[in-house]
Design an enzyme around this catalytic site. Structure first.
Site, PDB file in Angstrom:
ATOM      1  CD  GLU B  49      -1.743  -2.359   1.661  1.00 47.36           C
ATOM      2  OE1 GLU B  49      -0.553  -2.620   1.921  1.00 47.36           O
ATOM      3  OE2 GLU B  49      -2.676  -3.171   1.845  1.00 47.36           O
ATOM      4  CG  PHE B 111      -9.594  -9.457  11.714  1.00 45.15           C
ATOM      5  CD1 PHE B 111      -8.314  -9.837  12.114  1.00 45.15           C
ATOM      6  CD2 PHE B 111      -9.904  -9.505  10.367  1.00 45.15           C
ATOM      7  CE1 PHE B 111      -7.370 -10.250  11.185  1.00 45.15           C
ATOM      8  CE2 PHE B 111      -8.962  -9.924   9.429  1.00 45.15           C
ATOM      9  CZ  PHE B 111      -7.690 -10.293   9.836  1.00 45.15           C
ATOM     10  CD  GLN B 112      -7.347  -7.149   8.074  1.00 45.52           C
ATOM     11  OE1 GLN B 112      -8.264  -6.880   7.311  1.00 45.52           O
ATOM     12  NE2 GLN B 112      -6.209  -7.685   7.663  1.00 45.52           N
ATOM     13  CE  LYS B 161     -17.293  -6.309   4.464  1.00 46.66           C
ATOM     14  NZ  LYS B 161     -16.615  -7.584   4.727  1.00 46.66           N
ATOM     15  CG  MET B 490      22.648  11.915   2.740  1.00 46.62           C
ATOM     16  SD  MET B 490      23.846  13.054   2.037  1.00 46.62           S
ATOM     17  CE  MET B 490      22.928  13.751   0.679  1.00 46.62           C
TER      18      MET B 490
HETATM   19  C1  LIG Z   1      12.557   5.723   5.161  1.00 47.86           C
HETATM   20  C2  LIG Z   1      13.852   6.347   5.465  1.00 47.86           C
HETATM   21  N1  LIG Z   1      14.706   5.760   6.344  1.00 47.86           N
HETATM   22  C3  LIG Z   1      15.897   6.349   6.611  1.00 47.86           C
HETATM   23  C4  LIG Z   1      16.263   7.516   6.024  1.00 47.86           C
HETATM   24  C5  LIG Z   1      17.589   8.160   6.331  1.00 47.86           C
HETATM   25  N2  LIG Z   1      18.410   8.217   5.122  1.00 47.86           N
HETATM   26  C6  LIG Z   1      18.534   9.320   4.364  1.00 47.86           C
HETATM   27  S1  LIG Z   1      19.470   9.092   2.999  1.00 47.86           S
HETATM   28  C7  LIG Z   1      19.764   7.495   3.424  1.00 47.86           C
HETATM   29  C8  LIG Z   1      20.631   6.636   2.557  1.00 47.86           C
HETATM   30  C9  LIG Z   1      19.995   6.284   1.295  1.00 47.86           C
HETATM   31  O1  LIG Z   1      20.760   5.286   0.682  1.00 47.86           O
HETATM   32  P1  LIG Z   1      20.685   5.013  -0.862  1.00 47.86           P
HETATM   33  O2  LIG Z   1      19.279   4.834  -1.268  1.00 47.86           O
HETATM   34  O3  LIG Z   1      21.623   3.930  -1.214  1.00 47.86           O
HETATM   35  O4  LIG Z   1      21.135   6.413  -1.476  1.00 47.86           O
HETATM   36  P2  LIG Z   1      22.607   7.068  -1.557  1.00 47.86           P
HETATM   37  O5  LIG Z   1      22.673   8.094  -0.479  1.00 47.86           O
HETATM   38  O6  LIG Z   1      23.612   5.984  -1.363  1.00 47.86           O
HETATM   39  O7  LIG Z   1      22.663   7.681  -2.896  1.00 47.86           O
HETATM   40  C10 LIG Z   1      19.137   7.175   4.618  1.00 47.86           C
HETATM   41  C11 LIG Z   1      19.238   5.865   5.288  1.00 47.86           C
HETATM   42  C12 LIG Z   1      15.318   8.097   5.143  1.00 47.86           C
HETATM   43  N3  LIG Z   1      15.561   9.279   4.548  1.00 47.86           N
HETATM   44  N4  LIG Z   1      14.147   7.495   4.870  1.00 47.86           N
END
Ligand SMILES: Cc1ncc(C[n+]2csc(CCOP(=O)(O)OP(=O)(O)O)c2C)c(N)n1
Ligand SMILES: [Mg+2]
Lengths: 187, 586
Positions: B49, B111-112, B161, B490
């Site tokens: 979803e 439920f749900q 529902k 990042m």
């Molecule tokens: C749902 C979620 N969890 C954690 C983060 C924290 N976060 C920001 S950038 C990042 C790394 C993303 O990794 P990747 O998709 O490999 O991108 P890259 O930075 O390597 O280009 C994380 C964990 C986030 N923004 N969103």
């Protein structure tokens, strides 16, 4: 001042009156906005208005006005909020009601009744060793009474939270100022 | 006409002009799924979803029309909370319909059952539990009105529902379609205050170092043309925030590009040194301002926003204007013309000489361009920025680019050239990893004639890749470029710069999973690129495929970092241009 501690509303407190649609969940929407900003609501009173579609919420908070401005603006964004007015405590008449059950043994009963009289309260229930008193008035008066009753022993106490309306004009030379700053809905 | 609630709901969506919806059925919403079989609305069956929510967002971003998603109660509803929060942050018009347990069971831990109204209160513009089948057309009509007017945002409608189930007498209703909405507390301001607009024109005519600070509101208001006219009329340069990339063409001589934490030097510094910031549909986000107290200290502020709560939230404006960006800019243009005409008649000058400022901007641009080095020797690592530039140069001009969140997002926003509005779709405010794949699918559904490239991170891709199954099954040929640096890049960058290179839980591996095989298992064409000279052929091949999704696994240099950078919480005066400047930026 004991009274300040009792209501929690300090000298800088703000009174917001919020006109809302009379629908389920609206109070939760309003109060959670305050919670989200970490603001404590000191008192809150809700009641229907003369128009059954709407209710009025009177909220007392104790915050700097600038963060409050942000909260009121966020409140406006709630679809069910129709109008918000901020009342300056100096230009408002504030009232609150309290019911208190106080210890009144035969030896002290006379003193308690005397104080109820002085404060223009009403005894609404009488037991063997206790009285229940109703008192309405400015919140500070309620604070004082509560303070005095504590000496006799309070076994139950309830306050309604305050309601407020703008003070009316009296001096002819004063500029038109209703004391109510309508924040309206922009537009 | 007698209908049941489920029929009324689908008919209401048809009345709203909905052509496509994204969702996944379950017990509580079953009765609404039945009439979909007879409806002209296209339903796209997602695999999770969250995917439905982001697809609806991508669709809305690309088309400007509200995205619609429908899910069941409980876990279906909680799975779509993240897209709601995302849409709330980025002001995306979206209507989400959730099933709910029957009215009589609400509050019994059935439920749900989930109190999704309570859960989503702070991440929706509005939400509402419908309590009677008769209310369905009215509430749906209100939901679309609220989602699409004023500051757009997500609206959730929760439907028990019993009021949609034809076997339940509660679902009986007499069909009607409301011709208006009655929302006494909701009257968004469209037109700006004339006196404020005059005031703004006056400030503009006096400024020596003005900058237009264009935000996502420009796109929401469909004001890109008006913005361009204003910039050209006044000769004022424009920065476009992460949410506004494409709102003003990067190819335009007045375009300064993106400001903020990973913005370019000129965009950041022009704001810092300006004497007038004209903020149009932007919200002084912390990623743009850096340390607020040190942000653009000498600038007066004109702030135009349709949301009054934005004015003064972060920085107090000298001229606040509540209104729709397009309507206000058009009025502002008239005022500026008027001032110019008056000045010309009286033989005066319309505005101070801004040549020194313009020259300064040009000099910064020449001195501090974005840069990276793609080596071509044996063993030289493939640079992510190079991949993006090659994608840009080998794809149609009006390609829609969708990104995830992380380094690849920043590089995409920096190195793509956005010359058209609505060609850049990303998760700005919430920063939702996993946004790219489903949002790209939604964008492609809305704009089937356009090439849609998702530029994703390896970490992000793993969060929502399953929606490529949806894309294959529904024949939605999106393209995905994974900039696979084997890391949560990042986060790794922050650990390198601010945690003494102590890399805690950021390594992902370049080949676990095997992205090419995974793509193929999902019905896509999968490719892998490891060397610079393979880049262009792979992109050309991908762009020639139009009958199924394509995934390219670009194995890029894991050591590469995003620059420029303003460290979080520091002043925008301290732009770190590259590794040679050290970590703290001082
Ligand atoms: C749902 C979620 N969890 C954690 C983060 C924290 N976060 C920001 S950038 C990042 C790394 C993303 O990794 P990747 O998709 O490999 O991108 P890259 O930075 O390597 O280009 C994380 C964990 C986030 N923004 N969103
Ligand atoms: Mg990565």
């Amino acid at each position: 001042m004991a009274g300040t501690a009792a209501t929690g509303a300090g000298p800088r407190h703000h009174i917001l009156t919020v006109l809302v649609e009379n629908k389920a969940g609206v109070l939760a929407r309003v109060s959670s906005l305050f919670a989200r900003r970490g603001f404590n609501i000191y008192s809150l009173a809700v009641a229907p208005t003369d128009d059954e579609r709407f209710s009025r919420i009177t909220i007392v908070v104790d915050v700097e006005s600038s963060p409050l401005e942000q909260v009121t603006k966020q409140l406006f964004k709630l679809i069910n909020v129709v109008k918000i007015s901020e009342l300056d405590p100096a230009d408002a008449v504030e009232r609150e009601m309290m019911m208190v059950t106080v210890n009144a043994e035969p030896g002290t009963r006379g003193q308690v009744i005397e104080l109820v009289d002085v404060f223009q309260g009403r005894i609404v229930d009488v037991g063997h060793s206790e009285l229940t008193v109703e008192l309405a008035g400015p919140p500070s008066k309620l604070d004082d009474f509560e303070d005095l009753m504590r000496a006799y022993g309070i076994s139950a106490l309830q306050r309604t939270g305050r309601v407020a309306l703008p003070r009316l004009e009296r001096q002819a030379q004063r500029l038109p100022n209703t004391g109510i700053r309508s924040l309206g809905k922009v537009g | 006409m007698k209908l049941n609630g489920g029929q009324a709901l689908i008919k209401s969506l048809e009345m709203e002009g909905v052509e496509v919806m994204f969702g996944l059925p379950g017990g509580a919403i079953l009765p609404v799924y039945d009439p979909i079989i007879d409806s002209p609305i296209r339903h796209i069956l997602v695999r999770h979803e969250q995917g439905a929510g982001h697809m609806a967002e991508g669709y809305a971003h690309a088309t400007g029309r509200p995205g619609v998603a429908m899910v069941t109660s409980g876990p279906g509803a909680t799975n779509i909370v993240t897209p709601l929060a995302d849409a709330m942050m980025d002001s995306i018009p979206m209507v989400v319909i959730t099933g709910q347990v029957p009215s009589a069971a609400i509050g019994t831990d059935a439920f749900q059952e989930c109190d999704i109204i309570g859960v989503t209160r702070s991440v929706t513009k509005h939400n509402e539990l419908i309590t009677s089948a008769q209310d369905i057309p009215r509430v749906i009509h209100e939901a679309f009105h609220i989602a699409t007017t004023g500051r757009p945002g997500p609206v959730l409608v929760d439907i028990p529902k019993d009021i949609v189930d034809p076997n339940n007498p509660n679902s009986a209703m007499d069909w009607y379609w409301p011709d208006s909405v009655d929302l006494p507390g909701y009257k968004p301001t469209v037109k700006g205050h004339p006196r404020m607009i005059r005031e703004a024109a006056k400030l503009i005519s006096e400024a020596q170092r003005p900058v237009i600070y264009a935000g996502g509101g420009i796109l929401k208001a469909r004001a890109a043309e008006a913005l361009r006219e204003l910039a050209e009329l006044t000769g004022i340069s424009v920065v476009t925030t992460l949410m506004a990339r494409g709102a003003f063409p990067d190819s335009h001589p007045l375009c300064l590009g993106m400001p903020g934490m990973h913005g370019n030097y000129t965009a950041i510094t022009s704001m810092q040194q300006s004497d007038l910031l004209i903020a149009l549909g932007s919200r002084f986000d912390d990623r743009v301002t850096g340390k607020v107290g040190a942000f653009a200290p000498g600038a007066k502020i004109i702030h135009v926003d349709v949301d009054p709560a934005e004015l003064g939230k972060v920085r107090r404006p000298d001229v606040p204007i509540v209104g729709d960006c397009k309507a206000v800019i058009e009025e502002l243009i008239k005022e500026v013309r008027q001032l110019q005409a008056t000045a010309a008649e009286s033989g005066g000058i319309a505005q101070p000489d801004r040549a020194p400022w313009d020259a300064q901007l040009k000099q910064w641009q020449a001195q501090f361009p974005l840069h990276y080095d793609q080596g071509w020797n044996e063993g030289d690592a493939l640079k992510p920025q190079f991949c993006i530039e090659m994608l840009r140069d080998n794809s149609p001009e009006d390609t829609i680019v969708v990104s995830g969140v992380g380094q690849h997002q920043m590089w995409s926003s920096q190195f793509w050239r956005f010359n058209h509005p609505y060609t850049w779709i990303n998760s700005g405010g919430l920063g939702t990893m996993g946004f790219a794949v489903p949002a790209a699918v939604g964008a492609k559904v809305g704009m089937p004639g356009r090439t849609v490239w998702a530029i994703d991170g390896d970490g992000c891709f793993q969060m929502t890749a399953q929606e490529l199954v949806t894309a294959s099954a529904e024949r939605i040929p999106v393209k995905v470029a994974i900039l696979n640096n084997a890391y949560l890049g990042m986060v790794r960058q922050w650990q390198e710069l601010f945690y003494e290179e102590r890399y805690s839980e950021v390594y992902l591996s370049p080949d676990l999973p095997d992205y090419k095989m995974w793509a193929e298992a999902m019905g896509c064409v999968g490719m892998r690129v490891e060397h610079p000279d393979e880049v262009v052929p792979a992109i050309e091949k991908a762009n020639s495929i139009d009958d199924r999704p394509v995934v390219i696994d670009f194995r890029v240099d894991w050591t590469e970092k995003v620059y420029p950078m303003v460290a979080a919480g520091t002043s925008n005066d301290n732009v770190i241009l590259g590794p040679e400047m050290g970590e703290g930026g001082h």
